[in-house]
Design an enzyme around this catalytic site. Structure first.
Site, PDB file in Angstrom:
ATOM      1  N   LYS A 178       3.641  70.788 -78.852  1.00 15.56           N
ATOM      2  CA  LYS A 178       4.725  71.590 -78.293  1.00 15.56           C
ATOM      3  C   LYS A 178       5.792  70.651 -78.183  1.00 15.56           C
ATOM      4  O   LYS A 178       5.913  69.650 -77.533  1.00 15.56           O
ATOM      5  CB  LYS A 178       4.242  72.246 -76.861  1.00 15.56           C
ATOM      6  CG  LYS A 178       5.419  72.861 -76.388  1.00 15.56           C
ATOM      7  CD  LYS A 178       6.010  72.201 -75.230  1.00 15.56           C
ATOM      8  CE  LYS A 178       7.309  72.844 -74.444  1.00 15.56           C
ATOM      9  NZ  LYS A 178       8.320  72.963 -75.213  1.00 15.56           N
ATOM     10  N   GLU A 253       4.326  58.917 -70.865  1.00 18.74           N
ATOM     11  CA  GLU A 253       5.374  57.768 -71.232  1.00 18.74           C
ATOM     12  C   GLU A 253       6.641  58.629 -70.560  1.00 18.74           C
ATOM     13  O   GLU A 253       6.977  59.615 -70.920  1.00 18.74           O
ATOM     14  CB  GLU A 253       5.510  57.866 -72.701  1.00 18.74           C
ATOM     15  CG  GLU A 253       4.303  57.056 -73.203  1.00 18.74           C
ATOM     16  CD  GLU A 253       4.222  55.694 -72.933  1.00 18.74           C
ATOM     17  OE1 GLU A 253       5.004  55.038 -72.604  1.00 18.74           O
ATOM     18  OE2 GLU A 253       3.184  55.141 -73.333  1.00 18.74           O
ATOM     19  N   CYS A 287      14.789  56.248 -73.813  1.00 13.18           N
ATOM     20  CA  CYS A 287      13.932  55.591 -72.713  1.00 13.18           C
ATOM     21  C   CYS A 287      14.111  54.259 -72.348  1.00 13.18           C
ATOM     22  O   CYS A 287      14.044  53.815 -71.351  1.00 13.18           O
ATOM     23  CB  CYS A 287      12.485  55.960 -72.534  1.00 13.18           C
ATOM     24  SG  CYS A 287      11.838  55.542 -74.553  1.00 13.18           S
ATOM     25  N   GLU A 387      17.299  57.111 -63.165  1.00 11.85           N
ATOM     26  CA  GLU A 387      17.752  57.166 -64.714  1.00 11.85           C
ATOM     27  C   GLU A 387      18.773  58.344 -64.854  1.00 11.85           C
ATOM     28  O   GLU A 387      18.758  59.437 -64.555  1.00 11.85           O
ATOM     29  CB  GLU A 387      16.445  57.816 -65.571  1.00 11.85           C
ATOM     30  CG  GLU A 387      16.650  57.686 -66.876  1.00 11.85           C
ATOM     31  CD  GLU A 387      15.248  58.232 -67.559  1.00 11.85           C
ATOM     32  OE1 GLU A 387      15.022  59.181 -67.283  1.00 11.85           O
ATOM     33  OE2 GLU A 387      14.976  57.619 -68.558  1.00 11.85           O
TER      34      GLU A 387
HETATM   35  P1  NAD Z   1      11.366  66.700 -70.031  1.00 10.18           P
HETATM   36  O1  NAD Z   1      10.459  66.193 -69.010  1.00 10.18           O
HETATM   37  O2  NAD Z   1      12.483  67.922 -69.688  1.00 10.18           O
HETATM   38  O3  NAD Z   1      10.826  67.580 -71.252  1.00 10.18           O
HETATM   39  C1  NAD Z   1       9.849  66.931 -71.973  1.00 10.18           C
HETATM   40  C2  NAD Z   1       8.778  68.116 -72.660  1.00 10.18           C
HETATM   41  O4  NAD Z   1       8.230  68.639 -71.580  1.00 10.18           O
HETATM   42  C3  NAD Z   1       9.761  69.100 -73.380  1.00 10.18           C
HETATM   43  O5  NAD Z   1       8.849  69.611 -74.443  1.00 10.18           O
HETATM   44  C4  NAD Z   1       9.441  70.125 -72.267  1.00 10.18           C
HETATM   45  O6  NAD Z   1       9.732  71.470 -72.695  1.00 10.18           O
HETATM   46  C5  NAD Z   1       8.146  70.045 -71.608  1.00 10.18           C
HETATM   47  N1  NAD Z   1       7.942  70.517 -70.201  1.00 10.18           N
HETATM   48  C6  NAD Z   1       8.933  70.759 -69.338  1.00 10.18           C
HETATM   49  N2  NAD Z   1       8.274  71.381 -68.323  1.00 10.18           N
HETATM   50  C7  NAD Z   1       7.171  71.441 -68.549  1.00 10.18           C
HETATM   51  C8  NAD Z   1       5.729  71.908 -67.717  1.00 10.18           C
HETATM   52  N3  NAD Z   1       6.290  72.476 -66.446  1.00 10.18           N
HETATM   53  N4  NAD Z   1       4.820  71.611 -68.252  1.00 10.18           N
HETATM   54  C9  NAD Z   1       4.456  70.864 -69.680  1.00 10.18           C
HETATM   55  N5  NAD Z   1       5.614  70.699 -70.318  1.00 10.18           N
HETATM   56  C10 NAD Z   1       6.776  70.894 -69.701  1.00 10.18           C
HETATM   57  O7  NAD Z   1      12.173  65.593 -71.020  1.00 10.18           O
HETATM   58  P2  NAD Z   1      13.255  65.475 -71.994  1.00 10.18           P
HETATM   59  O8  NAD Z   1      14.755  65.581 -71.269  1.00 10.18           O
HETATM   60  O9  NAD Z   1      13.114  66.132 -73.105  1.00 10.18           O
HETATM   61  O10 NAD Z   1      13.249  63.822 -72.242  1.00 10.18           O
HETATM   62  C11 NAD Z   1      14.238  62.915 -71.634  1.00 10.18           C
HETATM   63  C12 NAD Z   1      13.077  61.995 -70.873  1.00 10.18           C
HETATM   64  O11 NAD Z   1      11.872  61.584 -71.714  1.00 10.18           O
HETATM   65  C13 NAD Z   1      13.779  60.818 -70.118  1.00 10.18           C
HETATM   66  O12 NAD Z   1      13.324  60.944 -68.777  1.00 10.18           O
HETATM   67  C14 NAD Z   1      13.145  59.788 -71.054  1.00 10.18           C
HETATM   68  O13 NAD Z   1      13.263  58.446 -70.362  1.00 10.18           O
HETATM   69  C15 NAD Z   1      11.986  60.199 -71.349  1.00 10.18           C
HETATM   70  N6  NAD Z   1      11.131  59.580 -72.477  1.00 10.18           N
HETATM   71  C16 NAD Z   1      10.544  58.525 -72.200  1.00 10.18           C
HETATM   72  C17 NAD Z   1       9.752  57.730 -73.337  1.00 10.18           C
HETATM   73  C18 NAD Z   1       8.836  56.902 -73.228  1.00 10.18           C
HETATM   74  O14 NAD Z   1       8.060  56.274 -74.141  1.00 10.18           O
HETATM   75  N7  NAD Z   1       8.650  56.229 -71.988  1.00 10.18           N
HETATM   76  C19 NAD Z   1      10.364  57.946 -74.562  1.00 10.18           C
HETATM   77  C20 NAD Z   1      11.426  59.115 -74.823  1.00 10.18           C
HETATM   78  C21 NAD Z   1      11.822  59.792 -73.875  1.00 10.18           C
END
Ligand code: NAD
Length: 499
Positions: A178, A253, A287, A387
């Protein structure tokens, strides 16, 4: 009349199908929102159920396929990505905004991990160890966990899905993927290439749609045995609660608040190069992005002056223009969030440059924000703790190494950190003292390579790592096997003790 955008489908059991919802959503270009990239299926829990059934049905044959043969498919997929690298990179820039050079790097990470994990098909080492009893062997092997739910963000829309799916697949799991609704086109192109590479039907399934609907259904399904999630700490926390109730394996992550420490003896020109690249690359939406520069007071004014001069010279625009340095933020909500933090920053520090949405020719229809620097920020200020995920850099002045390290570690996250110093002893001290999963010496906070563990301490995750051979740990169960060829009952811990 503009051409109507292409409609893309879900991929379930080896077929491209419409969602049962009959609904679609649009993905647009954040550099020019009039440019609609495509329409995508708004998946539902019923679509997820079909994808999970397909993955479950494909599981026995896939896990019975010899791992080196599974690895060959990964290799073929990696080669296809290499062949289509430019097309994938351009699609990525158009859909989520990062500049083309970085998009090519993102695809290259996907290729690298595909090839690395293809090789794991012929390694996947366990242990063979002596038994404490005679005529007995002891060994451990890895076996797949089952159906894997892969939930990904938009900021590395090719690399992150590959970091997860490649180890999952080579170890014999099947996948329900997803992607973020801000990057469904990248995910679709990726799965098209997986289909072309020849993964059997049901081994990889793609369900686009919202986190609330599709993500939730994957997390809640008892038939999905492992969830690998990358995204915000807020979402990660709710997933952890739900997965915890089901005793489901979960790899998280999450967010970061990464610091570059610049000590008194640092090469300032080198530091400025590293800071700019880490802070404003991918418009600060990595990230591992550097959002704090912790700098010795003796050199702070000099460093800030050099940073300001270089930052104001950065060119903003569509990442498809190769002369552009900084692309847009991913969507309107991201721009609003950055704006809110900048308002807080105006109270917490001294605005050096930026601080507003970027306007001008070519920027009218995109989510552009001027690269922003605040100086004189205290370590516990909101903008130095939370963040922001945008092009906002806080400069935190400190006195000496101990104070610098306390500030660097004084956040709830622990992903990446860097130190600039010419003193080898100080460099080694910093390597030991940073409370982060990744440390750089005399380089910025970004640039991880795929054959080393990737992940963070503290609230950045839950102890798992991606990439490197340790990525296999997330997707495998250990099985310890004892073979007794003595022909009699031998009792461990009892028969070999003095009577
Ligand atoms: P997000 O948490 O909004 O979404 C991530 C994914 O989760 C998306 O596919 C979203 O549709 C899904 N999602 C949202 N609500 C959900 C739920 N209730 N149940 C299951 N899935 C759900 O994050 P984003 O805005 O897409 O990404 C940015 C974030 O990701 C930042 O905080 C960044 O630091 C982090 N990030 C971390 C790493 C790492 O390796 N540590 C790498 C890249 C990004």
């Amino acid at each position: 009349m503009p051409e109507s955008p292409a409609v893309h489908h879900l991929f379930i059991a080896g077929r491209w199908v419409e969602s049962v919802s009959g609904n679609t959503f649009e993905s647009d270009n954040p550099a020019d929102t009039r440019d609609v990239v495509g329409r995508f299926q708004a998946g539902t829990a019923a679509d997820v159920a079909m994808a999970i059934t397909a993955a479950d049905t494909a599981l026995p044959a896939w896990k019975a396929t010899p791992a080196p043969k599974r690895g060959e498919l990964l290799y073929r997929f990696g080669a296809l990505m290499a062949e289509h690298k430019e097309r994938l990179a351009r699609a990525m820039t158009r859909e989520m905004g990062k500049v083309l050079a970085e998009a090519r790097g993102d695809v290259q990470e996907g290729i690298d991990i595909a090839f690395l994990m293809a090789g794991e098909g012929r390694r996947m080492f366990g242990d063979t160890v002596p038994s404490e009893l005679p005529d007995k062997w002891a060994m451990s092997i890895r076996q797949p966990v089952g159906v894997a739910g892969i939930v990904t963000p938009w900021n590395f829309p090719i690399a992150i899905p590959c970091w997860k799916m490649m180890p999952a697949l080579v170890t014999g799991n099947t996948v329900v993927f997803k992607p973020s609704s801000d990057a469904p086109h990248c995910a679709t192109l990726l799965v098209e290439l997986m289909d072309e590479a020849g993964f059997p039907p049901g081994v990889v399934n793609l369900v686009t749609g919202s986190g609330r609907e599709v993500g939730d259904a994957i997390v809640e399904s008892p038939d999905v045995r492992i969830i690998s999630f990358t995204g915000s700490s807020a979402t990660g926390r709710t997933i952890a609660e739900r997965a915890g109730r089901r005793l489901k394996r979960l790899s998280l992550e999450l967010g970061g608040k990464n610091a570059v420490v610049v000590l008194r003896d640092a090469d300032l020109d080198l530091a400025v190069d590293g800071i700019l690249w880490s802070a404003f690359g991918t418009t600060g939406q990595r990230c591992t992005a550097c959002s704090r520069v912790i700098v010795d007071r003796h050199v702070v004014n000099d460093l800030v002056a050099r940073l300001a001069q270089r930052t104001t010279a950065l060119r903003l625009g569509s990442g498809l223009d190769e002369s552009v340095d900084v692309g847009p933020l991913v969507n309107a909500a991201a721009a609003d969030k950055v704006q809110r933090y900048v308002a807080i920053g105006r109270r917490e520090g001294e605005l050096v440059t930026g601080g507003e949405r970027a306007t001008g020719p070519g920027l009218e229809h995109g989510h552009f924000f001027a690269p922003t620097i605040f100086a004189g920020v205290r370590p516990m200020a909101t903008i130095a703790q939370e963040e922001i995920f945008g092009p906002v850099l806080s400069v935190v002045p400190v006195d000496g190494y101990a104070e610098a390290m306390a500030a660097a570690n004084g956040v709830r996250y622990g992903l990446s950190a860097s130190v600039y110093t010419r003193d080898v002893n100080t460099a080694f001290r910093a390597m030991r003292d940073f409370e982060t999963g990744i440390v750089y010496v005399n380089a910025g906070t970004t640039g991880a390579e795929t054959h080393l563990p990737f992940g963070g301490w503290k609230d950045t995750g839950n102890g798992h790592r991606e990439a490197g051979h340790v990525a296999l740990d997330t997707f495998t169960e250990w099985k310890s096997i004892y073979v007794d060829f003595s022909g009699k009952l031998q009792r461990a811990q009892i028969d070999n003790q003095p009577s």
